[in-house]
Scaffold this active site. Sequence first.
Site, mmCIF file in Angstrom:
data_model
loop_
_atom_site.group_PDB
_atom_site.id
_atom_site.type_symbol
_atom_site.label_atom_id
_atom_site.label_comp_id
_atom_site.label_asym_id
_atom_site.label_seq_id
_atom_site.Cartn_x
_atom_site.Cartn_y
_atom_site.Cartn_z
ATOM 1 N N CYS B 126 0.878 -1.163 0.000
ATOM 2 C CA CYS B 126 0.000 0.000 0.000
ATOM 3 C C CYS B 126 0.913 1.210 0.000
ATOM 4 O O CYS B 126 1.506 1.541 1.024
ATOM 5 C CB CYS B 126 -0.909 0.006 1.226
ATOM 6 S SG CYS B 126 -1.873 1.530 1.357
ATOM 7 N N CYS B 129 -0.553 4.354 2.243
ATOM 8 C CA CYS B 129 -0.540 4.276 3.712
ATOM 9 C C CYS B 129 -0.057 2.885 4.092
ATOM 10 O O CYS B 129 1.105 2.582 3.866
ATOM 11 C CB CYS B 129 -1.908 4.608 4.304
ATOM 12 S SG CYS B 129 -3.300 3.817 3.492
ATOM 13 N N SER B 130 -0.915 2.047 4.663
ATOM 14 C CA SER B 130 -0.466 0.699 5.014
ATOM 15 C C SER B 130 -1.646 -0.258 5.064
ATOM 16 O O SER B 130 -1.729 -1.088 5.957
ATOM 17 C CB SER B 130 0.278 0.712 6.344
ATOM 18 O OG SER B 130 -0.537 1.294 7.345
ATOM 19 N N CYS B 131 -2.567 -0.154 4.098
ATOM 20 C CA CYS B 131 -3.734 -1.054 4.048
ATOM 21 C C CYS B 131 -3.259 -2.499 4.018
ATOM 22 O O CYS B 131 -2.317 -2.834 3.296
ATOM 23 C CB CYS B 131 -4.570 -0.759 2.807
ATOM 24 S SG CYS B 131 -5.227 0.913 2.818
#
Lengths: 101, 230
Positions: B126, B129-131
Amino acid sequence: MAERPPPQRMRVRAWGTKGLHARAPWYLRGKTGIVERRLGAYKNPEQLAYGLPAEPVPLYRIRFTMAEIWGDEAERPDDTIDAEIYEHWLEPIAEGDDHAP
Amino acid sequence: MPHDHHDHDHGHDHAPGALSPSGHPYRADQDGPLTRAQALEIAVRELMIEKGLVTADEIAAAIARMQARTPAMGAAVVARAWTDPDYKARLIADGRAAAQELGADIEAMHLLVVENDAQTHNVVVCTLCSCYPRFLLGPPPDWYKQRAYRSRVVIEPRRVLGEFGLDLAEDVTVRVHDSTADMRYLVLPARPEGTEGWSEEALAALVTRDCMIGVAVPRLPDPAPVAAAE
């Protein structure tokens, strides 16, 4: 059996959005890919981020080649990146109207 | 006496840059002011407790429930897909519904399952962000959230995979999946050769978190245990 139409080609809009919540990554802006699949419609996160009423926007998975994104610097030209891009960030490309780098 | 040493101050105010006995830096104490988001979180949480909307116990239980999720859920999904072709077809067609069949606590998220085969290797990131599919894999590893992985894997995935110990054959295409919006991704690894007849449980034990992010592939223990084949 009917022949499948060729995959639709789309270009990510090269809008500048400095400081705004935007869901099209910078590295894909202005780049052309094919529609890998349609995902349905989702509330526009760029409105949700500001607490605004959000309309559902069609979401696509667009497949880009590494060559399209990184040009001659590509680690392997035929490897791909798939990303989810909302419709308002996409412009369809007619056949023959290629991206001029 | 084990702690009877007078050669250094034992007040535990570790100076910045000081190292633990095992040679690791101490994490700095968080003595700075709260960020705006932290202050907001505390204010909303305390108000909700005060107004009787939630209890502190319920909040702690919700955090514990999130922390208790592990990659075992994802591994069970992969092992079922390896052993049941109908399940695999359902998983590819509608990942969320198929994961829910096995009891995944999947909430509102959509799940896309991308399958590795002899010509294709998939890896998930991702960049915005950090999905991450926490409902199948638990909390993400630190590296998944860091800028180095998030920026490099879209530029030079083969080199990054090499650093994880995964060298792909020349004729394999790499497909990087940037989780930019409402989908979450699970890599369905290829079932390793030599596992014919294995139980789902034995197969699931081969499927690590990294295999399902796509920075590794399942490998047989070396040498393959005879007991695992039933």
